[in-house]
Motif scaffolding. Structure first.
Motif, PDB file in Angstrom:
ATOM      1  N   LEU A 250      -1.567  42.518  86.557  1.00 61.37           N
ATOM      2  CA  LEU A 250      -1.813  42.267  85.797  1.00 61.37           C
ATOM      3  C   LEU A 250      -2.819  41.957  84.931  1.00 61.37           C
ATOM      4  N   ILE A 251      -3.845  41.895  85.088  1.00 63.24           N
ATOM      5  CA  ILE A 251      -5.667  42.425  84.880  1.00 63.24           C
ATOM      6  C   ILE A 251      -5.288  43.593  84.427  1.00 63.24           C
ATOM      7  N   ASP A 252      -4.614  44.259  85.595  1.00 58.26           N
ATOM      8  CA  ASP A 252      -4.696  46.774  85.565  1.00 58.26           C
ATOM      9  C   ASP A 252      -4.343  46.188  83.999  1.00 58.26           C
ATOM     10  N   GLY A 253      -3.011  45.784  83.795  1.00 50.03           N
ATOM     11  CA  GLY A 253      -2.498  45.458  82.775  1.00 50.03           C
ATOM     12  C   GLY A 253      -3.561  45.138  81.505  1.00 50.03           C
ATOM     13  N   VAL A 254      -4.065  44.385  81.580  1.00 48.12           N
ATOM     14  CA  VAL A 254      -4.456  44.008  80.599  1.00 48.12           C
ATOM     15  C   VAL A 254      -5.746  44.637  80.082  1.00 48.12           C
ATOM     16  N   ARG A 255      -6.191  44.998  81.061  1.00 51.52           N
ATOM     17  CA  ARG A 255      -7.500  45.969  80.686  1.00 51.52           C
ATOM     18  C   ARG A 255      -6.909  47.408  80.651  1.00 51.52           C
TER      19      ARG A 255
ATOM     20  N   ILE B 207      -1.171  33.721  69.068  1.00 54.22           N
ATOM     21  CA  ILE B 207      -0.719  34.804  69.528  1.00 54.22           C
ATOM     22  C   ILE B 207      -1.202  36.140  70.575  1.00 54.22           C
ATOM     23  N   ALA B 208      -2.182  35.952  70.654  1.00 57.02           N
ATOM     24  CA  ALA B 208      -3.170  36.549  71.453  1.00 57.02           C
ATOM     25  C   ALA B 208      -3.005  36.241  72.721  1.00 57.02           C
ATOM     26  N   ALA B 209      -2.588  35.258  73.478  1.00 56.66           N
ATOM     27  CA  ALA B 209      -2.416  35.178  74.503  1.00 56.66           C
ATOM     28  C   ALA B 209      -0.763  35.222  74.751  1.00 56.66           C
ATOM     29  N   LEU B 210      -0.315  35.385  73.541  1.00 57.95           N
ATOM     30  CA  LEU B 210       1.267  35.819  73.621  1.00 57.95           C
ATOM     31  C   LEU B 210       1.341  37.076  73.758  1.00 57.95           C
TER      32      LEU B 210
ATOM     33  N   LEU C  95      -1.043  39.156  74.529  1.00 58.84           N
ATOM     34  CA  LEU C  95      -1.582  40.303  75.657  1.00 58.84           C
ATOM     35  C   LEU C  95      -0.900  39.696  76.690  1.00 58.84           C
ATOM     36  N   THR C  96      -0.217  39.027  77.438  1.00 56.14           N
ATOM     37  CA  THR C  96       0.365  38.741  78.592  1.00 56.14           C
ATOM     38  C   THR C  96       2.362  39.769  78.535  1.00 56.14           C
TER      39      THR C  96
ATOM     40  N   ASP D 280     -10.700  49.864  69.050  1.00 61.43           N
ATOM     41  CA  ASP D 280     -10.641  48.668  69.200  1.00 61.43           C
ATOM     42  C   ASP D 280     -10.133  47.208  69.053  1.00 61.43           C
ATOM     43  N   LEU D 281      -9.985  46.729  69.887  1.00 60.55           N
ATOM     44  CA  LEU D 281      -8.908  45.813  70.196  1.00 60.55           C
ATOM     45  C   LEU D 281      -9.186  44.897  69.520  1.00 60.55           C
ATOM     46  N   ASP D 282      -8.931  44.231  68.188  1.00 58.58           N
ATOM     47  CA  ASP D 282      -8.697  43.383  67.479  1.00 58.58           C
ATOM     48  C   ASP D 282      -7.642  43.051  66.637  1.00 58.58           C
ATOM     49  N   ILE D 283      -7.481  42.025  66.102  1.00 59.26           N
ATOM     50  CA  ILE D 283      -6.409  41.176  65.681  1.00 59.26           C
ATOM     51  C   ILE D 283      -5.749  41.034  64.812  1.00 59.26           C
ATOM     52  N   ASP D 284      -5.892  42.741  64.015  1.00 55.10           N
ATOM     53  CA  ASP D 284      -4.611  43.359  63.559  1.00 55.10           C
ATOM     54  C   ASP D 284      -3.479  44.219  64.175  1.00 55.10           C
ATOM     55  N   LEU D 285      -5.090  44.411  65.421  1.00 59.78           N
ATOM     56  CA  LEU D 285      -4.097  45.310  65.945  1.00 59.78           C
ATOM     57  C   LEU D 285      -2.564  44.061  67.162  1.00 59.78           C
ATOM     58  N   ILE D 286      -2.863  42.945  67.338  1.00 56.93           N
ATOM     59  CA  ILE D 286      -2.900  42.469  68.590  1.00 56.93           C
ATOM     60  C   ILE D 286      -1.491  41.198  66.956  1.00 56.93           C
TER      61      ILE D 286
END
Length: 685
Positions: free
Chosen positions: A578-583, A549-552, A554-555, A591-597
């Protein structure tokens, strides 16, 4: 009328650094060298996109196995006869290798005459001969194993091309035979595919068989980023009303090299007369000037006065179609951009079809599977001089007033969106996720942006050479077992494929305004992972779920933000969008955590595209159909919610509250209440 034609659902841009086309001293490109380095493995799985050189990689490996590893022979197995030409003779020594690839004509059973029975007997003759290489179809190999037994193939290499045709389903005979050969342990197997998933969501291999394979992965991102010419690839689904043949020029540019796949005769989009459809397309393109007597191509004078050549592979007349097909395969014309301009096909010109100049794949109606769409898109992703841009267009009929037609339209729409989401994942760089914790530091080879690695913040690193991103996520579960680690490293796209093909998830994610994202990201994705990998324990299943789910997601967030960055970038340099979008996403949150994702709707961006491409009335119709199908909580979903409610209590010291302002906490509480009601009903008889 087709609307908003300029809105692609996916737009990917590449650096064109030329790396994927450079060869080493043995004449091997990057992917081939990577595969050759694993040549000693008994079972090798090569996942690599079209045009990356899988056929030649196999030649290098097979020659080494025969000359240096003691194997007697190599048998190359392809799904259809036309693909057999990929394994014709190659003078490998000319480019630095120590041997040439030679297949005697009589042992290429894709070309050699004879009926299937004769070809099966030819396999026996080959096994008893001193010859080194045989090429045959999946069917011929399957029948040969059944007729001569497993032991007849001992000490030989079996190389299976287009491996996604195999399935772990007991009804898939080739899959069964390969499983038996693996259990016997007396053969070597090299499996090759550009799409290691199936449109029917069946597993390609049983988990216990797949665990035997060493995997070589070469991503679309690496392949396309390393091209010399192709810079951008757009993928879009567009809607039309009326007859597609009359509207086709709304999305078809006669100046682009195009493959048009007309709809299957059983689809809604078909008029049920494929020949008239071709005639309509030719009429829309311009004035017919006759056919070329040499190639059989139609000559059409367009409105601009240019004469274009159109190859018709739909015509049922064997002599006509064979002449056109043969003209398209002429080796001497492979480098001639002007040989043909447009190809019209129905079931042909897909898997294994090599036309490097193709700039546009235009497919009318939803095709039978995601795999088929990936293969069609692969026709456009060849690198060729002067070819800067490529695109795939899926034309879909908008729903009309009839309820049954609306339901069909909804299905086609959902399938097109699923294909788009999947291709987005396939084309993106590879994400490697690590847990963010005290003491975390930079990983060698990764660029963390202008400010470098920040030990106190969120970090996203990128390795341009390998096309991999390293992203730190707080609270991330890490896979413990070897199988779970392999899945998180190699197979996340297979998990995502199953998820985006899940009709319930798609319908709710797109059209249920009351849906809480965690119901999809945790409950629905959790079920998919459990069903797909029942052999993993609960902790490893949760780790796989989180990584997928993180891969999906974050894309999806990267795509959304990349679009905003591109719009504000006056230089027009989109390579780093794309990398700019991820950053940007990582830096914009505390906090970039799994709950947020988990709190992101994986289909939110897809709906935004859908709203731009479909008319407002049709969108309302589709939403109404979905709303009418909404179902109550199932017992299985309630159990999953209760399990996550227990985790909630462990973390917060209390059970979820039904009156909480947090909709996910409310949903967890509803799951507990549902089970309590069921238990009370059961005890009351």
């Amino acid at each position: 009328m087709i609307k908003n034609k300029s809105v692609p659902s996916v737009s990917v841009n590449y650096a064109r650094n030329g790396s994927s086309k450079k060869s080493n001293e043995l004449g091997m490109r990057v992917m081939q060298e990577r595969a050759y380095n694993k040549r000693g493995e008994q079972y090798l799985l090569i996942k690599s996109p079209p045009a990356s050189g899988k056929s030649r990689a196999l030649m290098f490996i097979a020659l080494d196995k025969i000359h240096n590893q003691g194997l007697k022979q190599a048998i190359i197995v392809v799904p259809e006869k036309s693909i057999g030409s990929s394994f014709n003779n190659e003078p490998l020594s000319k480019y630095g290798f120590w041997a040439d690839w030679v297949v005697q004509p009589k042992w290429n059973l894709c070309n050699a005459p004879g009926e299937d029975g004769g070809k099966v007997n030819s396999v026996k003759a080959f096994l008893e001969s001193e010859a080194q290489v045989l090429v045959c179809t999946h069917a011929t190999f399957r029948f040969a194993v059944e007729k001569f037994g497993l032991d007849a193939f001992d000490d030989r290499l079996i190389a299976v091309d287009e491996f996604h045709h195999v399935s772990a389903n007991p009804d898939n005979i080739l899959g069964v035979r390969l499983g038996e050969l693996i259990n016997r342990g007396k053969v070597h197997i090299v499996a090759m595919t550009g799409s290691y998933f199936r449109g029917d969501a069946e597993a390609v291999l049983a988990p216990e068989d797949e665990a035997n394979f060493e995997t070589v992965t070469y991503t679309y991102y690496e392949q396309l980023n390393g091209y010399e010419y192709l810079k951008t690839l757009d993928i879009g689904y567009y809607f039309y009303s009326g007859s597609y043949a009359e509207e086709i020029l709304s999305v078809l540019n006669p100046d682009e090299k195009t493959i048009i796949h007309i709809p299957n005769v059983n689809s809604r989009e078909s008029t049920k007369d494929k020949h008239k459809e071709v005639e309509h397309i030719l009429e829309e393109l311009g004035e017919w000037q006759g056919t070329d007597p040499d190639t059989g191509f139609h000559l059409i004078k367009t409105q601009s006065g240019k004469i274009i050549k159109v190859a018709d592979l739909v015509d049922d007349d064997p002599s006509k179609r064979e002449r056109v097909s043969s003209a398209l395969k002429r080796a001497e014309e492979k480098g001639n951009r002007d040989h043909v301009d447009i190809i019209i096909a129905l079931g042909m010109a897909k898997e294994g079809f090599d036309w490097i100049w193709c700039e546009h794949a235009l497919t009318v109606g939803y095709r039978s599977s995601l795999t088929e769409i990936v293969q069609i898109i692969g026709r456009t992703t060849r690198d060729a001089k002067g070819k800067i841009h490529a695109r795939f267009t899926n034309l879909i009929a908008e729903p009309d007033a009839e309820e049954s037609a609306v339901a069909d339209a909804v299905n086609d729409t959902l399938k097109a969106i699923a294909a788009s989401l999947l291709m987005e994942q396939v084309l993106a760089p590879k994400f490697n996720f690590t847990i963010k914790k005290t003491g975390s530091g930079p990983i060698e080879g990764y660029d963390y942006g202008p400010g470098g690695y920040n030990p106190d913040g969120n970090n996203v690193g990128v390795n341009e050479q390998t096309g991999q991103y390293q992203i730190e996520i707080g609270g991330l579960s890490e896979p413990k077992s070897k199988d779970a680690q392999r899945i998180c490293k190699e197979d996340l796209n297979e998990v995502i494929t199953a998820f985006v093909q899940d009709k319930t998830a798609l319908e709710r994610g797109l059209f249920d305004t009351e849906m809480v994202p965690e119901e999809l990201t945790q409950v629905r994705m959790g079920k998919i992972v459990r069903d797909k990998y029942p052999e993993l324990d609960d902790d490893d299943q949760e780790a796989v779920r989180q990584h997928a789910i993180a891969a999906l997601n974050l894309t999806q967030k990267a795509k959304q933000l990349a679009g905003e960055i591109e719009e504000s970038d006056e230089t027009g340099n989109r390579n780093t969008a794309l990398i700019d979008g991820v950053r940007k996403f990582a830096m914009d949150v505390r906090d970039l955590d799994i709950d947020l994702i988990d709190s992101i709707n994986p289909f939110g961006e897809a709906y935004a595209i859908l709203a731009k491409t479909m008319s407002e009335d049709s969108l309302k119709q589709v939403a109404a159909v979905i709303a009418g199908k909404r179902v109550n909580l199932s017992l299985e979903e309630a159990r999953e919610l209760a399990k996550r409610a227990l985790k909630f209590k462990q973390e917060r010291g209390r059970l979820p509250s039904i009156t909480s302002p947090d909709p996910w906490e409310q949903r967890l509480a509803e799951g507990i209440a549902f089970l309590q009601r069921k238990a009370a009903e059961s005890s009351n008889g």
